[in-house]
Motif scaffolding. Structure first.
Motif, mmCIF file in Angstrom:
data_model
loop_
_atom_site.group_PDB
_atom_site.id
_atom_site.type_symbol
_atom_site.label_atom_id
_atom_site.label_comp_id
_atom_site.label_asym_id
_atom_site.label_seq_id
_atom_site.Cartn_x
_atom_site.Cartn_y
_atom_site.Cartn_z
ATOM 1 N N THR A 1 2.332 -11.345 -2.168
ATOM 2 C CA THR A 1 2.702 -12.646 -2.714
ATOM 3 C C THR A 1 4.217 -12.769 -2.605
ATOM 4 O O THR A 1 4.915 -11.754 -2.453
ATOM 5 C CB THR A 1 2.279 -12.789 -4.196
ATOM 6 O OG1 THR A 1 2.880 -11.748 -4.948
ATOM 7 C CG2 THR A 1 0.775 -12.750 -4.365
ATOM 8 N N PRO A 2 4.746 -13.986 -2.674
ATOM 9 C CA PRO A 2 6.210 -14.134 -2.592
ATOM 10 C C PRO A 2 6.912 -13.274 -3.644
ATOM 11 O O PRO A 2 6.535 -13.256 -4.814
ATOM 12 C CB PRO A 2 6.423 -15.630 -2.866
ATOM 13 C CG PRO A 2 5.146 -16.267 -2.413
ATOM 14 C CD PRO A 2 4.060 -15.273 -2.767
ATOM 15 N N GLY A 3 7.919 -12.545 -3.195
ATOM 16 C CA GLY A 3 8.685 -11.691 -4.091
ATOM 17 C C GLY A 3 8.125 -10.292 -4.285
ATOM 18 O O GLY A 3 8.803 -9.434 -4.839
ATOM 19 N N ARG A 4 6.916 -10.031 -3.828
ATOM 20 C CA ARG A 4 6.316 -8.693 -3.974
ATOM 21 C C ARG A 4 6.590 -7.875 -2.708
ATOM 22 O O ARG A 4 5.717 -7.648 -1.888
ATOM 23 C CB ARG A 4 4.799 -8.795 -4.178
ATOM 24 C CG ARG A 4 4.331 -9.275 -5.506
ATOM 25 C CD ARG A 4 4.241 -8.209 -6.594
ATOM 26 N NE ARG A 4 3.853 -6.874 -6.216
ATOM 27 C CZ ARG A 4 2.608 -6.399 -6.242
ATOM 28 N NH1 ARG A 4 1.616 -7.155 -6.620
ATOM 29 N NH2 ARG A 4 2.375 -5.159 -5.897
ATOM 30 N N TYR A 5 7.832 -7.450 -2.557
ATOM 31 C CA TYR A 5 8.227 -6.696 -1.370
ATOM 32 C C TYR A 5 7.530 -5.351 -1.302
ATOM 33 O O TYR A 5 7.255 -4.843 -0.219
ATOM 34 C CB TYR A 5 9.742 -6.527 -1.334
ATOM 35 C CG TYR A 5 10.466 -7.859 -1.318
ATOM 36 C CD1 TYR A 5 10.325 -8.731 -0.251
ATOM 37 C CD2 TYR A 5 11.255 -8.251 -2.383
ATOM 38 C CE1 TYR A 5 10.963 -9.958 -0.231
ATOM 39 C CE2 TYR A 5 11.903 -9.478 -2.371
ATOM 40 C CZ TYR A 5 11.745 -10.325 -1.296
ATOM 41 O OH TYR A 5 12.366 -11.535 -1.286
ATOM 42 N N TYR B 1 4.207 -5.964 0.302
ATOM 43 C CA TYR B 1 4.390 -6.223 1.737
ATOM 44 C C TYR B 1 4.657 -4.914 2.486
ATOM 45 O O TYR B 1 4.074 -4.671 3.545
ATOM 46 C CB TYR B 1 5.539 -7.217 1.933
ATOM 47 C CG TYR B 1 5.795 -7.556 3.386
ATOM 48 C CD1 TYR B 1 4.932 -8.390 4.086
ATOM 49 C CD2 TYR B 1 6.904 -7.041 4.046
ATOM 50 C CE1 TYR B 1 5.173 -8.695 5.413
ATOM 51 C CE2 TYR B 1 7.152 -7.350 5.371
ATOM 52 C CZ TYR B 1 6.288 -8.181 6.057
ATOM 53 O OH TYR B 1 6.524 -8.476 7.373
ATOM 54 N N VAL C 1 -1.064 -14.333 6.269
ATOM 55 C CA VAL C 1 0.244 -13.696 6.115
ATOM 56 C C VAL C 1 0.810 -13.376 7.492
ATOM 57 O O VAL C 1 0.132 -12.791 8.339
ATOM 58 C CB VAL C 1 0.135 -12.390 5.285
ATOM 59 C CG1 VAL C 1 1.457 -11.629 5.268
ATOM 60 C CG2 VAL C 1 -0.310 -12.709 3.867
#
Length: 172
Positions: A20-24, A27, A117
């Motif tokens: 999700t955005p911000g969950r580096y 990723y 993604v």
């Protein structure tokens, strides 16, 4: 598919659901799953030709001016995508080695809600050459907006004592 193949597919899909955005961290875990031959198998969608043939060509798509090759992460996702052409099951590391030299990224499950993604080509380069050998990005350099002269003076003083530093630039 073997039981180990099912578990391997599950790892990529599990990691993909965590992104999700911000969950580096999630990723990076997805990149590690793709970089692991036993867990990184993906179904590459072929626009032309058959799997294993010299004329086979991956599908491609453009997002914000960047090229990506679409793929799916399992036989179930292939079915859900509605893809009715050929495909080829390959390791993520092999696809990364194929795509990144041409500056193409990889787009996982583009049919999924939210659009899937995307893995940019620079991260495919990291997968292909070893995640531990390439820094995570993107790295953006800009002039610092905060003036803290004491910090910069201390940094410059210590940098001159460090043999590995040849030059020092101010960036944030």
């Amino acid at each position: 598919m073997s039981a180990s193949g099912t578990a391997a597919t599950g790892q990529v899909e599990h990691m993909l659901r965590q992104v999700t955005p911000g969950r580096y961290d999630a990723y990076e875990a997805l990149l590690r799953a793709l970089a692991t031959p036993s867990s990184g198998q993906i179904w590459m969608l072929l626009w032309h030709g058959q799997a294993g043939s010299p004329d086979a060509q991956y599908g491609n798509m453009e997002v914000d001016g960047h090229g990506y090759a679409p793929c799916v992460t399992s036989a179930q996702e292939l079915s859900a995508s509605g893809w009715n052409r050929s495909y080829e099951v390959v390791d993520g590391i092999d696809v990364a080695r194929t795509l990144y030299p041409d500056h193409f990224g990889l787009w996982l499950n583009p049919h999924a809600p939210g659009g899937g993604v995307g893995i940019p080509w620079l991260d495919l380069r990291r997968i292909a050459t070893g995640l531990d050998r390439q820094p995570a990005g993107p790295l953006r350099l800009a002039e610092p907006s905060i003036e803290i002269p004491q910090f910069y003076a201390l940094l410059a003083q210590n940098a001159h004592r460090t043999p590995a530093v040849r030059s020092l630039r101010r960036a944030w």
